[in-house]
Design a protein around this motif. Structure first.
Motif, PDB file in Angstrom:
ATOM      1  N   ASP A   1     -16.758 -16.402  -9.415  1.00 55.20           N
ATOM      2  CA  ASP A   1     -15.894 -17.527  -9.810  1.00 55.20           C
ATOM      3  C   ASP A   1     -16.721 -18.734 -10.222  1.00 55.20           C
ATOM      4  N   ARG A   2     -17.806 -19.007  -9.466  1.00 54.26           N
ATOM      5  CA  ARG A   2     -18.680 -20.142  -9.798  1.00 54.26           C
ATOM      6  C   ARG A   2     -19.327 -19.929 -11.164  1.00 54.26           C
TER       7      ARG A   2
ATOM      8  N   GLU B   1     -19.052 -22.099 -14.642  1.00 53.28           N
ATOM      9  CA  GLU B   1     -20.229 -22.582 -15.358  1.00 53.28           C
ATOM     10  C   GLU B   1     -20.190 -22.148 -16.817  1.00 53.28           C
ATOM     11  N   LEU B   2     -19.791 -20.900 -17.047  1.00 48.36           N
ATOM     12  CA  LEU B   2     -19.689 -20.412 -18.423  1.00 48.36           C
ATOM     13  C   LEU B   2     -18.622 -21.168 -19.208  1.00 48.36           C
ATOM     14  N   ALA B   3     -17.501 -21.448 -18.569  1.00 50.56           N
ATOM     15  CA  ALA B   3     -16.432 -22.196 -19.240  1.00 50.56           C
ATOM     16  C   ALA B   3     -16.918 -23.601 -19.595  1.00 50.56           C
ATOM     17  N   ALA B   4     -17.665 -24.234 -18.675  1.00 50.48           N
ATOM     18  CA  ALA B   4     -18.192 -25.570 -18.957  1.00 50.48           C
ATOM     19  C   ALA B   4     -19.217 -25.523 -20.093  1.00 50.48           C
ATOM     20  N   ALA B   5     -20.072 -24.511 -20.074  1.00 51.62           N
ATOM     21  CA  ALA B   5     -21.066 -24.377 -21.145  1.00 51.62           C
ATOM     22  C   ALA B   5     -20.386 -24.120 -22.483  1.00 51.62           C
ATOM     23  N   GLU B   6     -19.363 -23.291 -22.474  1.00 51.23           N
ATOM     24  CA  GLU B   6     -18.616 -23.008 -23.701  1.00 51.23           C
ATOM     25  C   GLU B   6     -17.970 -24.284 -24.238  1.00 51.23           C
TER      26      GLU B   6
END
Length: 179
Positions: A71-72, A76-81
Protein backbone atom coordinates in the motif's frame (compact mmCIF):
# COMPACT_ATOMS: atom_id res chain seq x y z
CA UNK A 1 -11.30 -35.13 21.11
CA UNK A 2 -7.89 -33.54 21.35
CA UNK A 3 -7.27 -34.19 17.64
CA UNK A 4 -10.64 -32.64 16.80
CA UNK A 5 -9.62 -29.44 18.57
CA UNK A 6 -6.27 -29.37 16.77
CA UNK A 7 -7.94 -29.82 13.40
CA UNK A 8 -10.60 -27.28 14.30
CA UNK A 9 -7.95 -24.74 15.30
CA UNK A 10 -5.95 -25.41 12.17
CA UNK A 11 -8.99 -25.03 9.95
CA UNK A 12 -9.97 -21.84 11.75
CA UNK A 13 -6.51 -20.37 11.19
CA UNK A 14 -6.59 -21.40 7.53
CA UNK A 15 -10.03 -19.83 7.24
CA UNK A 16 -8.62 -16.60 8.64
CA UNK A 17 -5.88 -16.74 6.02
CA UNK A 18 -8.46 -17.15 3.24
CA UNK A 19 -10.58 -14.29 4.59
CA UNK A 20 -7.48 -12.10 4.93
CA UNK A 21 -6.42 -12.86 1.37
CA UNK A 22 -9.84 -11.87 -0.03
CA UNK A 23 -9.08 -8.24 0.75
CA UNK A 24 -12.61 -7.32 1.87
CA UNK A 25 -13.58 -5.47 5.06
CA UNK A 26 -13.53 -8.65 7.16
CA UNK A 27 -9.77 -9.01 6.66
CA UNK A 28 -9.17 -5.75 8.49
CA UNK A 29 -11.20 -6.98 11.47
CA UNK A 30 -9.74 -10.49 11.67
CA UNK A 31 -5.96 -10.28 11.89
CA UNK A 32 -3.92 -13.45 12.28
CA UNK A 33 -1.98 -12.10 15.25
CA UNK A 34 -5.13 -11.78 17.42
CA UNK A 35 -6.65 -15.26 16.94
CA UNK A 36 -4.13 -17.91 18.20
CA UNK A 37 -4.60 -17.56 21.99
CA UNK A 38 -8.33 -18.25 21.66
CA UNK A 39 -7.87 -21.13 19.24
CA UNK A 40 -5.21 -22.83 21.32
CA UNK A 41 -7.20 -22.70 24.52
CA UNK A 42 -7.10 -26.22 25.89
CA UNK A 43 -4.59 -27.43 23.28
CA UNK A 44 -1.36 -26.11 24.75
CA UNK A 45 -0.25 -29.61 25.66
CA UNK A 46 0.10 -30.58 21.96
CA UNK A 47 3.40 -29.08 20.77
CA UNK A 48 2.61 -29.60 17.07
CA UNK A 49 -0.60 -27.55 17.37
CA UNK A 50 1.22 -24.78 19.21
CA UNK A 51 4.03 -24.74 16.63
CA UNK A 52 1.54 -24.74 13.75
CA UNK A 53 -0.48 -21.95 15.30
CA UNK A 54 2.67 -19.90 15.88
CA UNK A 55 3.84 -20.50 12.29
CA UNK A 56 0.48 -19.45 10.93
CA UNK A 57 0.44 -16.40 13.18
CA UNK A 58 3.94 -15.39 11.97
CA UNK A 59 2.87 -15.85 8.36
CA UNK A 60 -0.22 -13.75 8.98
CA UNK A 61 1.94 -10.99 10.45
CA UNK A 62 4.31 -11.20 7.46
CA UNK A 63 1.37 -10.99 5.05
CA UNK A 64 -0.01 -7.96 6.92
CA UNK A 65 3.38 -6.24 6.74
CA UNK A 66 3.75 -7.06 3.05
CA UNK A 67 0.28 -5.66 2.34
CA UNK A 68 1.09 -2.49 4.27
CA UNK A 69 4.37 -2.16 2.37
CA UNK A 70 2.53 -2.73 -0.90
CA UNK A 71 0.00 0.00 0.00
CA UNK A 72 2.85 2.39 0.85
CA UNK A 73 4.58 1.67 -2.47
CA UNK A 74 1.29 2.12 -4.32
CA UNK A 75 0.88 5.56 -2.72
CA UNK A 76 4.48 6.48 -3.62
CA UNK A 77 3.89 5.45 -7.22
CA UNK A 78 0.69 7.48 -7.39
CA UNK A 79 2.53 10.53 -6.03
CA UNK A 80 5.38 10.04 -8.50
CA UNK A 81 2.90 9.65 -11.35
CA UNK A 82 1.22 12.90 -10.33
CA UNK A 83 4.59 14.71 -10.25
CA UNK A 84 5.38 13.36 -13.72
CA UNK A 85 1.99 14.48 -15.07
CA UNK A 86 2.48 17.96 -13.58
CA UNK A 87 5.95 18.19 -15.11
CA UNK A 88 4.67 16.93 -18.47
CA UNK A 89 1.91 19.55 -18.47
CA UNK A 90 4.50 22.24 -17.66
CA UNK A 91 6.73 21.03 -20.50
CA UNK A 92 3.80 21.00 -22.94
CA UNK A 93 2.93 24.56 -21.93
CA UNK A 94 6.56 25.64 -22.34
CA UNK A 95 6.73 23.99 -25.75
CA UNK A 96 3.56 25.76 -26.86
CA UNK A 97 4.89 29.08 -25.57
CA UNK A 98 8.18 28.51 -27.38
CA UNK A 99 6.33 27.75 -30.60
CA UNK A 100 4.28 30.92 -30.17
CA UNK A 101 7.44 32.95 -29.52
CA UNK A 102 9.17 31.49 -32.57
CA UNK A 103 6.16 32.24 -34.71
CA UNK A 104 5.99 35.79 -33.42
CA UNK A 105 9.71 36.27 -33.94
CA UNK A 106 9.51 34.88 -37.49
CA UNK A 107 6.57 37.13 -38.21
CA UNK A 108 8.42 40.07 -36.68
CA UNK A 109 11.54 39.29 -38.69
CA UNK A 110 9.58 38.98 -41.91
CA UNK A 111 7.77 42.22 -41.10
CA UNK A 112 11.12 43.91 -40.35
CA UNK A 113 12.60 42.71 -43.64
CA UNK A 114 9.52 43.89 -45.52
CA UNK A 115 9.89 47.28 -43.86
CA UNK A 116 13.59 47.43 -44.75
CA UNK A 117 12.82 46.57 -48.39
CA UNK A 118 10.18 49.32 -48.46
CA UNK A 119 12.77 51.79 -47.15
CA UNK A 120 15.21 50.90 -49.94
CA UNK A 121 12.38 51.10 -52.47
CA UNK A 122 11.61 54.64 -51.31
CA UNK A 123 15.24 55.85 -51.30
CA UNK A 124 16.94 57.59 -54.16
CA UNK A 125 18.84 54.93 -56.15
CA UNK A 126 22.21 56.70 -55.75
CA UNK A 127 21.81 56.84 -51.92
CA UNK A 128 20.69 53.20 -51.76
CA UNK A 129 23.68 52.19 -53.95
CA UNK A 130 26.11 53.92 -51.56
CA UNK A 131 24.65 52.12 -48.54
CA UNK A 132 24.39 48.70 -50.24
CA UNK A 133 28.02 48.96 -51.41
CA UNK A 134 29.05 49.15 -47.75
CA UNK A 135 26.96 46.10 -46.66
CA UNK A 136 28.16 42.48 -46.76
CA UNK A 137 27.56 41.10 -50.27
CA UNK A 138 25.09 38.36 -49.19
CA UNK A 139 22.93 40.84 -47.29
CA UNK A 140 23.08 43.45 -50.07
CA UNK A 141 22.16 40.80 -52.68
CA UNK A 142 19.18 39.73 -50.54
CA UNK A 143 17.91 43.32 -50.38
CA UNK A 144 18.43 43.87 -54.10
CA UNK A 145 16.57 40.64 -54.89
CA UNK A 146 13.55 41.83 -52.92
CA UNK A 147 13.19 45.47 -53.98
CA UNK A 148 11.06 46.40 -56.97
CA UNK A 149 12.87 45.38 -60.19
CA UNK A 150 13.01 48.95 -61.54
CA UNK A 151 14.40 50.25 -58.24
CA UNK A 152 16.93 47.39 -58.10
CA UNK A 153 18.14 48.16 -61.61
CA UNK A 154 18.70 51.84 -60.75
CA UNK A 155 20.53 50.88 -57.52
CA UNK A 156 22.83 48.41 -59.31
CA UNK A 157 23.59 51.05 -61.94
CA UNK A 158 24.87 53.31 -59.13
CA UNK A 159 27.26 50.67 -57.67
CA UNK A 160 30.86 50.26 -58.85
CA UNK A 161 30.84 47.70 -61.73
CA UNK A 162 33.01 45.01 -60.03
CA UNK A 163 30.87 45.05 -56.89
CA UNK A 164 27.66 45.18 -58.96
CA UNK A 165 28.82 42.03 -60.78
CA UNK A 166 29.39 40.24 -57.44
CA UNK A 167 25.95 41.28 -56.14
CA UNK A 168 24.27 40.26 -59.40
CA UNK A 169 26.00 36.87 -59.31
CA UNK A 170 24.89 36.30 -55.70
CA UNK A 171 21.33 37.29 -56.58
CA UNK A 172 21.37 34.83 -59.48
CA UNK A 173 22.79 31.99 -57.40
CA UNK A 174 20.18 32.67 -54.69
CA UNK A 175 17.37 32.32 -57.25
CA UNK A 176 18.92 29.23 -58.82
CA UNK A 177 19.40 27.65 -55.37
CA UNK A 178 15.66 27.88 -54.71
CA UNK A 179 15.85 30.38 -51.84
Amino acid sequence: MHKALIWGGTLALLGLGVVASRGDGIAAQLRAEAAPPLLLQGCTDVPEAVALADTLRQRGIAVDRALADLDRKKQELAAAEQRIRTRLDALKAAKAALGDARGARAAGTAQGIDHLIAVYDAMKPADAATILAALPPDFAAEILARVQPETGARIIAGIEPGQAAVLTARMGSRRLGGD
